[in-house]
Design a protein around this motif. Structure first.
Motif, PDB file in Angstrom:
ATOM      1  N   ASP A 131     -49.196  75.415 -42.853  1.00 41.51           N
ATOM      2  CA  ASP A 131     -48.587  76.012 -44.044  1.00 41.51           C
ATOM      3  C   ASP A 131     -47.277  76.704 -43.692  1.00 41.51           C
ATOM      4  OD1 ASP A 131     -50.674  75.097 -45.568  1.00 41.51           O
ATOM      5  OD2 ASP A 131     -51.684  77.039 -45.726  1.00 41.51           O
ATOM      6  N   GLU A 132     -47.261  77.402 -42.556  1.00 40.60           N
ATOM      7  CA  GLU A 132     -46.041  78.097 -42.129  1.00 40.60           C
ATOM      8  C   GLU A 132     -44.923  77.097 -41.818  1.00 40.60           C
ATOM      9  OE1 GLU A 132     -43.245  80.879 -41.291  1.00 40.60           O
ATOM     10  OE2 GLU A 132     -45.186  81.227 -42.243  1.00 40.60           O
ATOM     11  N   GLN A 133     -45.243  75.997 -41.144  1.00 44.22           N
ATOM     12  CA  GLN A 133     -44.235  74.983 -40.829  1.00 44.22           C
ATOM     13  C   GLN A 133     -43.690  74.342 -42.100  1.00 44.22           C
ATOM     14  OE1 GLN A 133     -46.754  72.698 -38.198  1.00 44.22           O
ATOM     15  NE2 GLN A 133     -45.622  73.379 -36.375  1.00 44.22           N
ATOM     16  N   PHE A 134     -44.574  74.074 -43.064  1.00 38.93           N
ATOM     17  CA  PHE A 134     -44.116  73.484 -44.324  1.00 38.93           C
ATOM     18  C   PHE A 134     -43.202  74.459 -45.062  1.00 38.93           C
ATOM     19  CE2 PHE A 134     -44.664  72.647 -48.920  1.00 38.93           C
ATOM     20  CZ  PHE A 134     -44.074  71.389 -48.957  1.00 38.93           C
ATOM     21  N   PHE A 135     -43.580  75.737 -45.093  1.00 40.07           N
ATOM     22  CA  PHE A 135     -42.740  76.736 -45.756  1.00 40.07           C
ATOM     23  C   PHE A 135     -41.377  76.811 -45.081  1.00 40.07           C
ATOM     24  CE2 PHE A 135     -41.165  81.055 -46.451  1.00 40.07           C
ATOM     25  CZ  PHE A 135     -41.196  81.106 -47.839  1.00 40.07           C
ATOM     26  N   GLN A 136     -41.348  76.815 -43.742  1.00 38.51           N
ATOM     27  CA  GLN A 136     -40.085  76.874 -43.014  1.00 38.51           C
ATOM     28  C   GLN A 136     -39.247  75.613 -43.239  1.00 38.51           C
ATOM     29  OE1 GLN A 136     -38.593  79.456 -41.555  1.00 38.51           O
ATOM     30  NE2 GLN A 136     -40.348  80.568 -42.370  1.00 38.51           N
ATOM     31  N   LEU A 137     -39.883  74.455 -43.315  1.00 35.30           N
ATOM     32  CA  LEU A 137     -39.170  73.212 -43.624  1.00 35.30           C
ATOM     33  C   LEU A 137     -38.463  73.344 -44.972  1.00 35.30           C
ATOM     34  CD1 LEU A 137     -38.594  70.142 -43.029  1.00 35.30           C
ATOM     35  CD2 LEU A 137     -40.677  69.688 -44.370  1.00 35.30           C
ATOM     36  N   CYS A 138     -39.174  73.874 -45.959  1.00 35.03           N
ATOM     37  CA  CYS A 138     -38.581  74.068 -47.291  1.00 35.03           C
ATOM     38  C   CYS A 138     -37.458  75.109 -47.251  1.00 35.03           C
ATOM     39  CB  CYS A 138     -39.656  74.470 -48.291  1.00 35.03           C
ATOM     40  SG  CYS A 138     -40.894  73.196 -48.577  1.00 35.03           S
ATOM     41  N   GLU A 139     -37.679  76.213 -46.553  1.00 38.36           N
ATOM     42  CA  GLU A 139     -36.670  77.270 -46.446  1.00 38.36           C
ATOM     43  C   GLU A 139     -35.416  76.784 -45.735  1.00 38.36           C
ATOM     44  OE1 GLU A 139     -36.760  80.990 -47.194  1.00 38.36           O
ATOM     45  OE2 GLU A 139     -37.935  79.924 -48.705  1.00 38.36           O
ATOM     46  N   ASN A 140     -35.595  76.013 -44.666  1.00 39.27           N
ATOM     47  CA  ASN A 140     -34.469  75.541 -43.865  1.00 39.27           C
ATOM     48  C   ASN A 140     -33.718  74.382 -44.510  1.00 39.27           C
ATOM     49  OD1 ASN A 140     -35.158  77.439 -41.938  1.00 39.27           O
ATOM     50  ND2 ASN A 140     -36.282  75.978 -40.674  1.00 39.27           N
ATOM     51  N   ASN A 141     -34.299  73.794 -45.539  1.00 41.80           N
ATOM     52  CA  ASN A 141     -33.674  72.670 -46.236  1.00 41.80           C
ATOM     53  C   ASN A 141     -33.697  72.941 -47.730  1.00 41.80           C
ATOM     54  OD1 ASN A 141     -33.370  70.493 -43.982  1.00 41.80           O
ATOM     55  ND2 ASN A 141     -35.408  71.383 -43.720  1.00 41.80           N
ATOM     56  N   SER A 142     -33.128  74.062 -48.118  1.00 44.15           N
ATOM     57  CA  SER A 142     -33.225  74.517 -49.506  1.00 44.15           C
ATOM     58  C   SER A 142     -32.533  73.589 -50.505  1.00 44.15           C
ATOM     59  CB  SER A 142     -32.663  75.931 -49.636  1.00 44.15           C
ATOM     60  OG  SER A 142     -31.309  75.958 -49.221  1.00 44.15           O
ATOM     61  N   ASP A 143     -31.716  72.679 -50.003  1.00 45.25           N
ATOM     62  CA  ASP A 143     -31.061  71.719 -50.900  1.00 45.25           C
ATOM     63  C   ASP A 143     -31.930  70.488 -51.144  1.00 45.25           C
ATOM     64  OD1 ASP A 143     -30.743  71.133 -48.220  1.00 45.25           O
ATOM     65  OD2 ASP A 143     -28.855  70.074 -48.496  1.00 45.25           O
ATOM     66  N   VAL A 144     -33.118  70.450 -50.548  1.00 45.62           N
ATOM     67  CA  VAL A 144     -34.046  69.335 -50.719  1.00 45.62           C
ATOM     68  C   VAL A 144     -35.350  69.892 -51.274  1.00 45.62           C
ATOM     69  CG1 VAL A 144     -35.311  67.481 -49.548  1.00 45.62           C
ATOM     70  CG2 VAL A 144     -33.053  68.152 -48.717  1.00 45.62           C
ATOM     71  N   ARG A 145     -35.921  69.214 -52.270  1.00 48.40           N
ATOM     72  CA  ARG A 145     -37.217  69.631 -52.820  1.00 48.40           C
ATOM     73  C   ARG A 145     -38.325  68.836 -52.160  1.00 48.40           C
ATOM     74  NH1 ARG A 145     -37.749  68.912 -58.844  1.00 48.40           N
ATOM     75  NH2 ARG A 145     -39.928  69.224 -58.323  1.00 48.40           N
ATOM     76  N   PHE A 146     -39.312  69.553 -51.654  1.00 45.76           N
ATOM     77  CA  PHE A 146     -40.475  68.926 -51.035  1.00 45.76           C
ATOM     78  C   PHE A 146     -41.728  69.307 -51.810  1.00 45.76           C
ATOM     79  CE2 PHE A 146     -37.562  69.723 -47.460  1.00 45.76           C
ATOM     80  CZ  PHE A 146     -37.535  68.480 -46.849  1.00 45.76           C
TER      81      PHE A 146
END
Length: 191
Positions: free
Chosen positions: A16-31
């Motif tokens: 869950d933490e890795q997924f949240f960080q992926l979203c945070e680090n790529n805020s221009d992409v919706r996952f």
């Protein structure tokens, strides 16, 4: 130099933490992420759909500001559903009691709940089959009311807890019923 690679989105195991960080680090992409862990990259909508979604969120937010019964969210807000999926409805609403029961940290991240009300606004790149499955998933995870707005067919599928889906053909308005008392979505700008 162009580098090509293939990414197997079905076999990425993220915490869950890795997924949240992926979203945070790529805020221009919706996952989004399914209950089975499949990572979904959501393409941006076209300008017309974005404009229609903006109007939908405006109407919902205006009603909520007047009534102060909950919190409204747009398509950039993620929720961790009880089945483990992380989803981002195009518009959603959570009762104030449920929102206030979350910790500040839970509110800052993907809120660990299913919204009480969800809307998916179909765009040309959405699959009806996948969007219908998503609506059913929301209902199975605790949503009380959901609307799937299909602009191409001028239809609204209304999802209610423990009831058969109702399909409205070319309605001019749709009611928030007892979930959103007094809310009536004017579809003139949506169609």
């Amino acid at each position: 130099m162009n580098i090509a690679f293939e990414l197997d989105l079905d076999n990425i195991n993220l915490t869950d933490e890795q997924f949240f960080q992926l979203c945070e680090n790529n805020s221009d992409v919706r996952f989004e992420r399914t209950a089975s862990g499949e990572l979904i990259i959501m393409p941006p909508t076209g300008s017309i759909t974005g404009n229609r979604n903006s109007d939908l969120n405006y109407q919902l937010t205006a009603w909520n500001r007047k009534n102060k019964l909950g919190k409204t969210f747009d398509s950039s807000s993620g929720f961790k559903l009880p089945n483990g999926a992380e989803r981002s409805p195009d518009a959603s609403w959570v009762k104030i009691e449920r929102w206030d029961a979350l910790t500040e940290e839970e509110q800052e991240r993907f809120a660990p709940l299913c919204p009480d009300f969800v809307v998916e606004l179909m765009s040309s790149n959405h699959s009806l089959e996948k969007t219908t499955a998503k609506m059913k998933e929301y209902m199975e995870n605790g949503a009380s009311l959901g609307w799937l707005i299909n602009r191409k067919l001028l239809q609204i599928e209304i999802y209610r807890l423990n009831k058969k889906v109702e399909i409205l053909e070319s309605p001019q308005t749709v009611s928030g019923e007892d979930v959103l008392p007094g809310f009536v979505l004017d579809l003139a700008e949506i169609w």
